[in-house]
Design an enzyme around this catalytic site. Structure first.
Site, PDB file in Angstrom:
ATOM      1  N   ASP A  22       1.991  17.166  88.960  1.00 35.49           N
ATOM      2  CA  ASP A  22       3.123  17.555  88.107  1.00 35.49           C
ATOM      3  C   ASP A  22       3.855  18.836  88.527  1.00 35.49           C
ATOM      4  OD1 ASP A  22       1.447  15.815  86.796  1.00 35.49           O
ATOM      5  OD2 ASP A  22       1.101  17.098  85.074  1.00 35.49           O
ATOM      6  N   GLU A 201       1.493  12.838  77.683  1.00 37.62           N
ATOM      7  CA  GLU A 201       1.336  14.033  78.515  1.00 37.62           C
ATOM      8  C   GLU A 201       2.708  14.674  78.765  1.00 37.62           C
ATOM      9  OE1 GLU A 201      -2.416  12.950  81.338  1.00 37.62           O
ATOM     10  OE2 GLU A 201      -0.544  12.137  82.071  1.00 37.62           O
TER      11      GLU A 201
HETATM   12  C1  FRU Z   1      -0.229  14.600  84.126  1.00 34.88           C
HETATM   13  C2  FRU Z   1      -1.521  15.377  83.968  1.00 34.88           C
HETATM   14  C3  FRU Z   1      -1.375  16.428  82.888  1.00 34.88           C
HETATM   15  C4  FRU Z   1      -2.415  17.441  83.267  1.00 34.88           C
HETATM   16  C5  FRU Z   1      -2.353  17.404  84.778  1.00 34.88           C
HETATM   17  C6  FRU Z   1      -3.665  17.623  85.448  1.00 34.88           C
HETATM   18  O1  FRU Z   1      -0.058  14.018  85.370  1.00 34.88           O
HETATM   19  O2  FRU Z   1      -2.581  14.479  83.688  1.00 34.88           O
HETATM   20  O3  FRU Z   1      -1.523  15.925  81.578  1.00 34.88           O
HETATM   21  O4  FRU Z   1      -2.124  18.717  82.753  1.00 34.88           O
HETATM   22  O5  FRU Z   1      -1.863  16.130  85.125  1.00 34.88           O
HETATM   23  O6  FRU Z   1      -3.519  17.741  86.831  1.00 34.88           O
END
Ligand code: FRU
Length: 472
Positions: A22, A201
């Protein structure tokens, strides 16, 4: 077999080495765009998360900086956002860059109690170069929710407060604060709304205006449960009063119908613009894609806008003008009323294809090479759907979820199509009808794609076709 390093795109951000997912903490300050990102520097696989950091002054050329946030005794560093604290509300210093992120604790006892994710702060007084973690972390402890993460913080002018939009399992919870350190729960939204095929998320909340009407947009990424499988980002159009978000949306809306635009959010501290970047992969196969030293790229920067069709509001995505300006025209193909046109037999590595005023009819834009790999972008009139087919696009063996055809409804009712398609070594991003139908897909050809053609079952009718090359 292509050398894996050749899979690296020209104009999309990739980490030099290691893993990325992300985009995090996107904030603009003093002429610089900051892009932080979920990063494992030690291996090109998801692992102990850090915040990597890259900066750009033009949204096109990115310079990788030192890692901003390292794991500590409270956990690894999951997704979150950053703000510029102009009024020193937190007391770290005027104009401090403050990161609000999720600490993810891997300790077994915390996992058992379900308290392994909580929100914390870090700040930088030198434009993001060096960071201090706040001694009072975490600032928002876990109330007993397993998935409790990805805070996106914004300043809400009307209530003179910071608002945190947080993903809390199957809904969004809003918190408010005057100082970024103490947070009060205001409300939650979404248990009864939208898609619920997976965990929620990476949310984002911001206002947008169309013809004098202001609406609040809530982006929510979901994994799995996307319209073409795996991870994707849905959105809600509604209102927000500083405490509650409400929506009239009954229809599920997707920001991008391709499989490779996830966890995207918008930049903080950019006036009147809604600049967005997503992670160009999908949890279905992100750890398996055939790159070696590094894994994953970001999407191109996009500008989001509010638009309406038959009294329904939608979010349109267009390439940011900065990226548009990074291309120069290399070929113009004037109207020809034939069923098939070879557009190029020596494509530039990174290019853009613009088709203007194409009559609404079946068409296929086929990218191919001498190995017989094909990547097709097209439109099916009977179904009124756009599609991307990557089922014969080269190396597809790393995941059975990968070799597929993906579809997107056409929302526009216009009788002509405008297509803007970006190709960059291993990715395609198309923006149809002024960004109303958008798809992003990655692919891994056995050798570079060199040829491009467009075909139809009837003579093609269009105003102009332009191929533009990335200028570097
Ligand atoms: C989304 C996610 C988020 C988390 C991160 C962990 O892709 O699962 O919810 O903070 O990636 O790397």
């Amino acid at each position: 077999m292509v050398q894996v390093e050749n899979y690296r795109p020209l104009y999309h951000f990739t980490p030099k080495e290691g893993w990325m997912n992300d985009p995090n903490g996107m904030v603009y300050n003093n002429g610089t765009y900051h892009l932080f990102y979920q990063h494992n520097p030690d291996e090109p696989k998801w692992g102990p998360m850090h915040w990597g950091h890259a900066t750009s002054t033009d949204l096109v050329h990115w310079e990788e900086q030192k890692i901003a946030l390292y794991p500590d005794s409270l956990g690894t560093i999951f997704s979150g956002s950053a703000v510029i604290d102009k009024d020193n509300t937190a007391g770290f210093g005027k104009d401090a860059m403050v990161a609000i992120f999720t600490h993810h604790n891997h300790k077994e006892e915390d996992k058992r109690t379900g308290l392994h994710q909580y929100q914390s702060l870090a700040y930088s007084l030198d434009q993001g170069k060096t960071w201090e973690k706040y001694k009072g972390n975490p600032v928002l402890p876990n109330p007993g929710i397993w998935d409790f993460r990805d805070p996106k913080v914004m300043w809400h002018e009307k209530s003179q407060a910071w608002i945190m939009t947080l993903a809390t399992k199957d809904c969004i919870t809003f918190y408010s604060s005057k100082n970024l350190k103490e947070w009060k729960m205001e409300s939650s939204f979404g248990k009864e709304n939208g898609a619920h095929g997976g965990v929620w998320e990476c949310p984002d909340l911001f206002p947008m205006t169309d013809n004098g009407v202001t609406k609040w947009i809530l982006l929510v990424s979901i994994n799995p449960g996307g319209p073409n499988g795996g991870s994707a980002t849905q959105y809600f159009v509604g209102d927000f009063d500083g405490k509650h978000f409400t929506t009239d949306d009954t229809q599920i809306k997707w920001l991008d119908w391709g499989t490779d635009n996830y966890a995207g959010v918008t930049w903080n501290n950019v006036k009147d613009r809604h600049l967005f970047i997503g992670w160009m992969s999908n949890w279905q196969y992100a750890n398996e894609v055939p790159t070696l030293k590094w894994r994953s790229a970001s999407t191109i920067p996009r500008e989001l806008s509010l638009t309406s069709i038959n009294k329904q509001y939608y979010v349109a995505s267009k390439p940011a003008k900065e990226i548009e300006n990074a291309f120069k025209i290399s070929k113009t193909i004037a109207p020809k009323k034939v069923n098939e046109i070879l557009l190029s037999d020596h494509l530039p590595t990174g290019f853009q294809l613009d088709i203007s005023k194409l009559k609404v009819q079946d068409f296929k834009i086929i990218l191919f090479n001498k190995e017989g790999n094909e990547l097709t972008v097209g439109y099916n009139k009977a179904k009124d759907q756009y599609f991307i087919n990557r089922s014969e696009s080269g190396n597809i063996s790393f995941s059975h979820d990968f070799p597929k055809k993906h579809v997107a409804p056409r929302l526009s009712k216009e009788s002509q199509v405008d297509m803007n398609v970006f190709f960059d070594v291993t990715s395609v991003e198309f923006f149809a009808d002024n960004g109303l139908s958008v798809m992003t897909d990655i692919f891994f050809p056995d050798s570079p794609m060199t040829h491009l053609k467009i075909s139809s079952n009837a003579p093609l009718e269009y105003q102009n076709i332009i191929i533009s090359e990335y200028k570097k």
